[in-house]
Scaffold this motif. Sequence first.
Motif, PDB file in Angstrom:
ATOM      1  N   ASN A  42       0.772  -1.232   0.000  1.00  0.00           N
ATOM      2  CA  ASN A  42       0.000   0.000   0.000  1.00  0.00           C
ATOM      3  C   ASN A  42       0.808   1.289   0.000  1.00  0.00           C
ATOM      4  OD1 ASN A  42      -1.241   2.154   2.178  1.00  0.00           O
ATOM      5  ND2 ASN A  42      -2.712   1.561   0.604  1.00  0.00           N
ATOM      6  N   PRO A  43       1.849   1.438   0.850  1.00  0.00           N
ATOM      7  CA  PRO A  43       2.534   2.730   0.871  1.00  0.00           C
ATOM      8  C   PRO A  43       3.047   3.163  -0.491  1.00  0.00           C
ATOM      9  CG  PRO A  43       3.259   1.385   2.714  1.00  0.00           C
ATOM     10  CD  PRO A  43       2.428   0.509   1.834  1.00  0.00           C
ATOM     11  N   PHE A  44       3.592   2.228  -1.230  1.00  0.00           N
ATOM     12  CA  PHE A  44       4.221   2.538  -2.504  1.00  0.00           C
ATOM     13  C   PHE A  44       3.178   2.722  -3.596  1.00  0.00           C
ATOM     14  CE2 PHE A  44       6.460  -0.458   0.214  1.00  0.00           C
ATOM     15  CZ  PHE A  44       7.413   0.412   0.718  1.00  0.00           C
ATOM     16  N   GLN A  45       2.082   1.977  -3.510  1.00  0.00           N
ATOM     17  CA  GLN A  45       0.965   2.186  -4.424  1.00  0.00           C
ATOM     18  C   GLN A  45       0.394   3.590  -4.245  1.00  0.00           C
ATOM     19  OE1 GLN A  45      -1.479  -1.028  -3.113  1.00  0.00           O
ATOM     20  NE2 GLN A  45      -0.428  -2.579  -4.353  1.00  0.00           N
ATOM     21  N   GLU A  46       0.270   4.028  -2.989  1.00  0.00           N
ATOM     22  CA  GLU A  46      -0.251   5.377  -2.720  1.00  0.00           C
ATOM     23  C   GLU A  46       0.638   6.446  -3.352  1.00  0.00           C
ATOM     24  OE1 GLU A  46      -3.062   6.327  -1.044  1.00  0.00           O
ATOM     25  OE2 GLU A  46      -3.659   4.240  -0.777  1.00  0.00           O
ATOM     26  N   HIS A 271       1.168   9.045   2.130  1.00  0.00           N
ATOM     27  CA  HIS A 271       2.118   8.780   1.051  1.00  0.00           C
ATOM     28  C   HIS A 271       1.689   9.390  -0.281  1.00  0.00           C
ATOM     29  CE1 HIS A 271       4.661   6.214   3.411  1.00  0.00           C
ATOM     30  NE2 HIS A 271       3.710   5.371   3.690  1.00  0.00           N
ATOM     31  N   TRP A 272       0.378   9.468  -0.527  1.00  0.00           N
ATOM     32  CA  TRP A 272      -0.104  10.043  -1.786  1.00  0.00           C
ATOM     33  C   TRP A 272       0.475  11.435  -1.983  1.00  0.00           C
ATOM     34  CZ3 TRP A 272      -2.622  14.128  -3.925  1.00  0.00           C
ATOM     35  CH2 TRP A 272      -3.293  13.942  -5.138  1.00  0.00           C
ATOM     36  N   GLY A 275       4.170  11.509  -3.450  1.00  0.00           N
ATOM     37  CA  GLY A 275       4.287  11.297  -4.878  1.00  0.00           C
ATOM     38  C   GLY A 275       3.804  12.493  -5.666  1.00  0.00           C
ATOM     39  N   TYR A 276       2.714  13.100  -5.206  1.00  0.00           N
ATOM     40  CA  TYR A 276       2.156  14.248  -5.920  1.00  0.00           C
ATOM     41  C   TYR A 276       3.107  15.439  -5.883  1.00  0.00           C
ATOM     42  CZ  TYR A 276      -1.175  17.663  -7.648  1.00  0.00           C
ATOM     43  OH  TYR A 276      -1.796  18.620  -8.405  1.00  0.00           O
ATOM     44  N   ILE A 277       3.545  15.817  -4.699  1.00  0.00           N
ATOM     45  CA  ILE A 277       4.403  17.001  -4.565  1.00  0.00           C
ATOM     46  C   ILE A 277       5.700  16.811  -5.352  1.00  0.00           C
ATOM     47  CG2 ILE A 277       5.739  18.393  -2.943  1.00  0.00           C
ATOM     48  CD1 ILE A 277       2.788  18.984  -2.760  1.00  0.00           C
ATOM     49  N   ARG A 322      -9.224  10.125  -4.115  1.00  0.00           N
ATOM     50  CA  ARG A 322      -7.995  10.588  -3.479  1.00  0.00           C
ATOM     51  C   ARG A 322      -7.640  11.994  -3.970  1.00  0.00           C
ATOM     52  NH1 ARG A 322      -7.130   5.055  -4.097  1.00  0.00           N
ATOM     53  NH2 ARG A 322      -5.913   3.972  -2.477  1.00  0.00           N
ATOM     54  N   LYS A 323      -7.636  12.154  -5.278  1.00  0.00           N
ATOM     55  CA  LYS A 323      -7.234  13.431  -5.859  1.00  0.00           C
ATOM     56  C   LYS A 323      -8.140  14.561  -5.393  1.00  0.00           C
ATOM     57  CE  LYS A 323      -6.197  15.582 -10.314  1.00  0.00           C
ATOM     58  NZ  LYS A 323      -6.144  15.391 -11.778  1.00  0.00           N
TER      59      LYS A 323
END
Length: 348
Positions: A42-46, A271-272, A275-277, A322-323
């Motif tokens: 999950n962490p990496f998928q997020e 975590h999401w 990745g976004y930032i 999520r977004k």
Amino acid sequence: MRPQRYVAALAVAGLVAGCGTAEPSANAPLKMAFVYATSTQNPFQEMAFGAKAAADDAGNVDLTLSAPSSVDGPQEVSLFQSAIRNSTDGVALETLTPDLFVRPLRQAKDLDVPVVAVDTLPPRGTEVGLYIGNSNTDLGKLLGEEFVKQVPENATGEVVLGNAIPGLTLLQQRLDGMKSVIEAKRPGLRISGPFDSGSEPTSNFTKWNDIVKAHPDAIGYLGVGAQDAVSLALIQKNTGRKFLAGSCDPDVSALQAVKDGYVFALASPEHWMKGYIALRLLAEHKRGGKDLPKGWWNTGSLVVNADNIDQIMARQKDEGSRKAAFKAETDRQLAEPAKHLRPIGEAN
């Protein structure tokens, strides 16, 4: 795992201005990559979901997502080396084996490929100047605070800690933060461990099963990895025994365990957001001529418990939810970068 290809939708107008030397348009095509530790947890998928959302918002980004199917440092090095050859406009790197990346990160520097470290600090001896990650010490303290709410001030007994990846600094920081709260606020409790709880789902369940059997009278079992809450909830279901269980990360099964009352809380490193930032900053750097910020960008953490579980489960429903849920926070952080940056040496 074979790298996935993801081509973002066309630009959100006005995201970035034209660039300096190459003078690209605000919507010039970019080839970028996110390389991460494993595709199965999950962490990496997020983080990958966040990176995809950022590429979509930046527009006209050809984003490659690549990760081994289980934690495999040498294979991830190979994927990263491919990324810096083929995704030359910027690479975000998340790894659980940072010591293997000293030479590959130097290669990226030699090729003039911008790199941002995500979730795990870049190794010493490299020139990666931007690290995107939460405070793991604070994350552990958040879980510790939730735990002490569950037991009386004069409580006695044993509390057992698990560590999914012994030797990984960020997980040790979580444990240290959690222990500091328990020792200060519930001094009558005896802390055992941390014991190796394994990071992969099958090994995590097996190891936690053995740990619980070896410490049958403990009042609580606390982990700091993504699978710990899932395994501890399943052990309770299988045995009919009820105990206090808490961990980190919003894995869908862990969220259900909170909803069902098997887990008192999760501490989410969000975590999401990382990745976004990371991808948004890389895109702005390449298109707008902005220097990448220097230092530790703390994207924040969140407690998930009975009070907000329905809201978080709705947030985690799919990539669109999520977004939408994170939009206000991503906009706020990108508008005020100085409020989220500290020297990289202060990262904890």
